[in-house]
Each structure stands twice: as C-alpha cells, then as structure tokens.
Motif scaffolding. Structure first.
Motif, PDB file in Angstrom:
ATOM      1  N   THR A  67       0.860  -1.181   0.000  1.00 22.64           N
ATOM      2  CA  THR A  67       0.000   0.000   0.000  1.00 22.64           C
ATOM      3  C   THR A  67       0.891   1.223   0.000  1.00 22.64           C
ATOM      4  OG1 THR A  67      -0.190  -0.021   2.410  1.00 22.64           O
ATOM      5  CG2 THR A  67      -1.914  -1.140   1.174  1.00 22.64           C
ATOM      6  N   GLN A  70      -0.850   5.076   2.294  1.00 20.93           N
ATOM      7  CA  GLN A  70      -2.090   4.569   2.851  1.00 20.93           C
ATOM      8  C   GLN A  70      -2.805   5.570   3.739  1.00 20.93           C
ATOM      9  OE1 GLN A  70      -0.592   1.081   4.777  1.00 20.93           O
ATOM     10  NE2 GLN A  70      -0.753   1.992   6.775  1.00 20.93           N
ATOM     11  N   ALA A  75      -6.797   3.461   3.222  1.00 18.48           N
ATOM     12  CA  ALA A  75      -6.376   2.063   3.324  1.00 18.48           C
ATOM     13  C   ALA A  75      -7.556   1.114   3.455  1.00 18.48           C
ATOM     14  CB  ALA A  75      -5.424   1.900   4.511  1.00 18.48           C
ATOM     15  N   LEU A  78      -8.934   0.357   0.034  1.00 15.62           N
ATOM     16  CA  LEU A  78      -8.058  -0.548  -0.702  1.00 15.62           C
ATOM     17  C   LEU A  78      -8.190  -1.968  -0.180  1.00 15.62           C
ATOM     18  CD1 LEU A  78      -4.846   1.645  -0.921  1.00 15.62           C
ATOM     19  CD2 LEU A  78      -6.419   1.098  -2.770  1.00 15.62           C
ATOM     20  N   PHE A  79      -8.233  -2.107   1.135  1.00 16.40           N
ATOM     21  CA  PHE A  79      -8.333  -3.434   1.737  1.00 16.40           C
ATOM     22  C   PHE A  79      -9.638  -4.106   1.329  1.00 16.40           C
ATOM     23  CE2 PHE A  79      -7.208  -6.721   4.509  1.00 16.40           C
ATOM     24  CZ  PHE A  79      -8.343  -7.100   5.196  1.00 16.40           C
TER      25      PHE A  79
END
Length: 85
Positions: A67, A70, A75, A78-79
């Motif tokens: 990442t 982040q 984040a 994205l996760f």
C-alpha cells in the motif's frame, strides 16, 4: 499518522491487518515517513534501509500486498477492494 497513534503495537494498520488475516499470513511494515518512490525525489525510499528489508521479505513471499500513501489514499477502501471483506 501511524507513528503517533496510541498503543501502536495493537492499533496500527499492520497490527489490525495481521489480526484480521490470522496466523496463516505474515504482515510486515517497512514504511518510512516522508519517503517517496521517486528515485530523484526529496527523500527516495530506495536509498533507505527499509527498501532492502522490503526486497528480502518479498523474495521469500508467495503473496505480497503493497500500500502506498495509505494514510492519504484510504487504506480501508483498498483493503475492502482487494480482499473483499
């Protein structure tokens, strides 16, 4: 910012991700504050010791999630996008 959170060992993003993924995965944090991926930038990551540690870790990994930025890129988004949870 991860470096100022209270009880970093428990509350940092890498620690929370490790708990979520469980013992079948190894989560490592090779971040460097204020570093950039630009080789000719103001603080190139490739000139930091963390870069060599990252390369060693990646060489022995079957899966790798990186990442970037982040703290500014979201984040959690994205996760959820890549892991689907």
């Amino acid at each position: 910012m991860g470096f100022i959170i209270e009880n970093r060992e428990q509350n940092s993003y890498p620690s929370q991700l490790q708990r979520f993924l469980g013992n079948g995965y190894v989560v490592a944090d090779f971040g460097k504050s204020d570093a950039t991926l630009l080789a000719k930038g103001h603080h190139p990551y490739v000139k930091e010791p963390e870069y060599q540690e990252t390369k060693r870790f990646a060489k022995n990994s079957k899966q790798l999630l990186i990442t970037l930025g982040q703290y500014f890129a979201g984040a959690l988004f994205l996760f959820k996008t890549f892991v689907g949870r």
